[in-house]
Design a protein around this motif. Structure first.
Motif, PDB file in Angstrom:
ATOM      1  N   UNK A   1       0.834  -1.195   0.000  1.00  0.00           N
ATOM      2  CA  UNK A   1       0.000   0.000   0.000  1.00  0.00           C
ATOM      3  C   UNK A   1       0.869   1.245   0.000  1.00  0.00           C
ATOM      4  N   UNK A   2       1.948   1.226   0.798  1.00  0.00           N
ATOM      5  CA  UNK A   2       2.852   2.366   0.865  1.00  0.00           C
ATOM      6  C   UNK A   2       3.629   2.508  -0.436  1.00  0.00           C
ATOM      7  N   UNK A   3       4.008   1.384  -1.048  1.00  0.00           N
ATOM      8  CA  UNK A   3       4.764   1.420  -2.297  1.00  0.00           C
ATOM      9  C   UNK A   3       3.936   2.070  -3.395  1.00  0.00           C
ATOM     10  N   UNK A   4       2.630   1.756  -3.423  1.00  0.00           N
ATOM     11  CA  UNK A   4       1.777   2.335  -4.444  1.00  0.00           C
ATOM     12  C   UNK A   4       1.713   3.853  -4.318  1.00  0.00           C
ATOM     13  N   UNK A   5       1.810   4.392  -3.099  1.00  0.00           N
ATOM     14  CA  UNK A   5       1.735   5.828  -2.871  1.00  0.00           C
ATOM     15  C   UNK A   5       3.069   6.516  -3.148  1.00  0.00           C
ATOM     16  N   UNK A   6       4.145   5.743  -3.171  1.00  0.00           N
ATOM     17  CA  UNK A   6       5.478   6.303  -3.362  1.00  0.00           C
ATOM     18  C   UNK A   6       5.651   6.762  -4.803  1.00  0.00           C
ATOM     19  N   UNK A   7       6.301   7.888  -5.000  1.00  0.00           N
ATOM     20  CA  UNK A   7       6.542   8.418  -6.340  1.00  0.00           C
ATOM     21  C   UNK A   7       7.860   7.852  -6.865  1.00  0.00           C
ATOM     22  N   UNK A   8       7.743   6.809  -7.671  1.00  0.00           N
ATOM     23  CA  UNK A   8       8.921   6.114  -8.175  1.00  0.00           C
ATOM     24  C   UNK A   8       9.784   7.008  -9.056  1.00  0.00           C
ATOM     25  N   UNK A   9       9.166   7.934  -9.724  1.00  0.00           N
ATOM     26  CA  UNK A   9       9.930   8.804 -10.615  1.00  0.00           C
ATOM     27  C   UNK A   9      10.979   9.613  -9.846  1.00  0.00           C
ATOM     28  N   UNK A  10      10.749   9.817  -8.557  1.00  0.00           N
ATOM     29  CA  UNK A  10      11.710  10.568  -7.742  1.00  0.00           C
ATOM     30  C   UNK A  10      13.033   9.819  -7.623  1.00  0.00           C
ATOM     31  N   UNK A  11      12.972   8.508  -7.535  1.00  0.00           N
ATOM     32  CA  UNK A  11      14.214   7.726  -7.458  1.00  0.00           C
ATOM     33  C   UNK A  11      15.006   7.896  -8.743  1.00  0.00           C
ATOM     34  N   UNK A  12      14.304   7.798  -9.877  1.00  0.00           N
ATOM     35  CA  UNK A  12      15.003   7.840 -11.159  1.00  0.00           C
ATOM     36  C   UNK A  12      15.513   9.246 -11.492  1.00  0.00           C
ATOM     37  N   UNK A  13      14.939  10.263 -10.838  1.00  0.00           N
ATOM     38  CA  UNK A  13      15.384  11.647 -11.056  1.00  0.00           C
ATOM     39  C   UNK A  13      16.578  12.028 -10.181  1.00  0.00           C
ATOM     40  N   UNK A  14      16.907  11.180  -9.214  1.00  0.00           N
ATOM     41  CA  UNK A  14      18.019  11.483  -8.308  1.00  0.00           C
ATOM     42  C   UNK A  14      19.309  11.693  -9.092  1.00  0.00           C
ATOM     43  N   UNK A  15      20.094  12.626  -8.611  1.00  0.00           N
ATOM     44  CA  UNK A  15      21.377  12.896  -9.246  1.00  0.00           C
ATOM     45  C   UNK A  15      22.430  12.027  -8.555  1.00  0.00           C
ATOM     46  N   UNK A  16      22.473  10.770  -8.968  1.00  0.00           N
ATOM     47  CA  UNK A  16      23.420   9.820  -8.391  1.00  0.00           C
ATOM     48  C   UNK A  16      23.697   8.748  -9.428  1.00  0.00           C
ATOM     49  N   UNK A  17      24.719   7.937  -9.206  1.00  0.00           N
ATOM     50  CA  UNK A  17      25.044   6.877 -10.169  1.00  0.00           C
ATOM     51  C   UNK A  17      23.876   5.898 -10.335  1.00  0.00           C
ATOM     52  N   UNK A  18      23.729   5.328 -11.518  1.00  0.00           N
ATOM     53  CA  UNK A  18      22.634   4.383 -11.775  1.00  0.00           C
ATOM     54  C   UNK A  18      22.577   3.227 -10.775  1.00  0.00           C
ATOM     55  N   UNK A  19      23.755   2.751 -10.344  1.00  0.00           N
ATOM     56  CA  UNK A  19      23.719   1.633  -9.392  1.00  0.00           C
ATOM     57  C   UNK A  19      23.106   2.063  -8.062  1.00  0.00           C
ATOM     58  N   UNK A  20      23.234   3.336  -7.686  1.00  0.00           N
ATOM     59  CA  UNK A  20      22.596   3.842  -6.461  1.00  0.00           C
ATOM     60  C   UNK A  20      21.076   3.893  -6.639  1.00  0.00           C
TER      61      UNK A  20
END
Length: 117
Positions: free
Chosen positions: A88-107
Motif C-alpha cells: 500500500x505504501x509502495x503504491x503511494x510512493x513516487x517512483x519517478x523521484x528515485x530515477x530523477x536522483x542525481x546519483x550513479x545508476x547503481x545507487x
C-alpha cells in the motif's frame, strides 16, 4: 473430521457464536471423550484473543523442532501481512523521484530494491 485430524486453527472456532458457549457437539465430534470433557469444563472468558501455543509434531511429540516450525510459520504469516501493508505504501510512493536522483545508476537501482524490501 477424524479425531486428531481437523482443519480448525483457533479455539474460537469451537465456540458457538450465538450462545458464546462451547459448541459441545463439535467438541465431542473432534476430541476423544476424556479430552472433550476436560475442554467443556474450561470456563469461557470473553474478549480474549487466540494465542500461539507449542504444538506437537507429526508423530505426536513435542520437540524444539516442532516449536521452531510453529515460530517460522508465524513469522511467515506476519511477513505476508507486512508485505501487504508495504505494498500500500509502495503504491503511494513516487517512483519517478528515485530515477530523477542525481546519483550513479547503481545507487538508483539500490534505492529501488531497498524500497521494495
Amino acid at each position: 473430521p477424524q479425531r486428531g485430524h481437523t482443519i480448525l486453527q483457533h479455539v474460537a472456532e469451537l465456540i458457538n457464536p450465538v450462545t458464546g458457549s462451547w459448541d459441545s457437539e463439535l467438541v465431542n465430534e473432534i476430541f476423544w471423550q476424556q479430552d472433550a470433557r476436560t475442554i467443556l469444563a474450561i470456563p469461557l472468558l470473553e474478549d480474549f484473543e487466540d494465542i500461539w501455543a507449542w504444538h506437537f509434531d507429526d508423530k505426536g511429540r513435542f520437540s524444539v523442532k516442532s516449536a521452531y516450525h510453529m515460530l517460522r510459520e508465524k513469522q511467515e504469516q506476519q511477513a505476508k501481512r507486512q508485505v501487504g501493508e508495504a505494498s500500500d505504501q509502495i503504491e503511494k510512493f513516487k517512483w519517478s523521484e528515485i530515477w530523477k536522483c542525481c546519483c550513479p545508476p547503481k545507487m538508483k537501482h539500490f534505492l529501488w530494491r531497498l524500497a521494495h524490501n
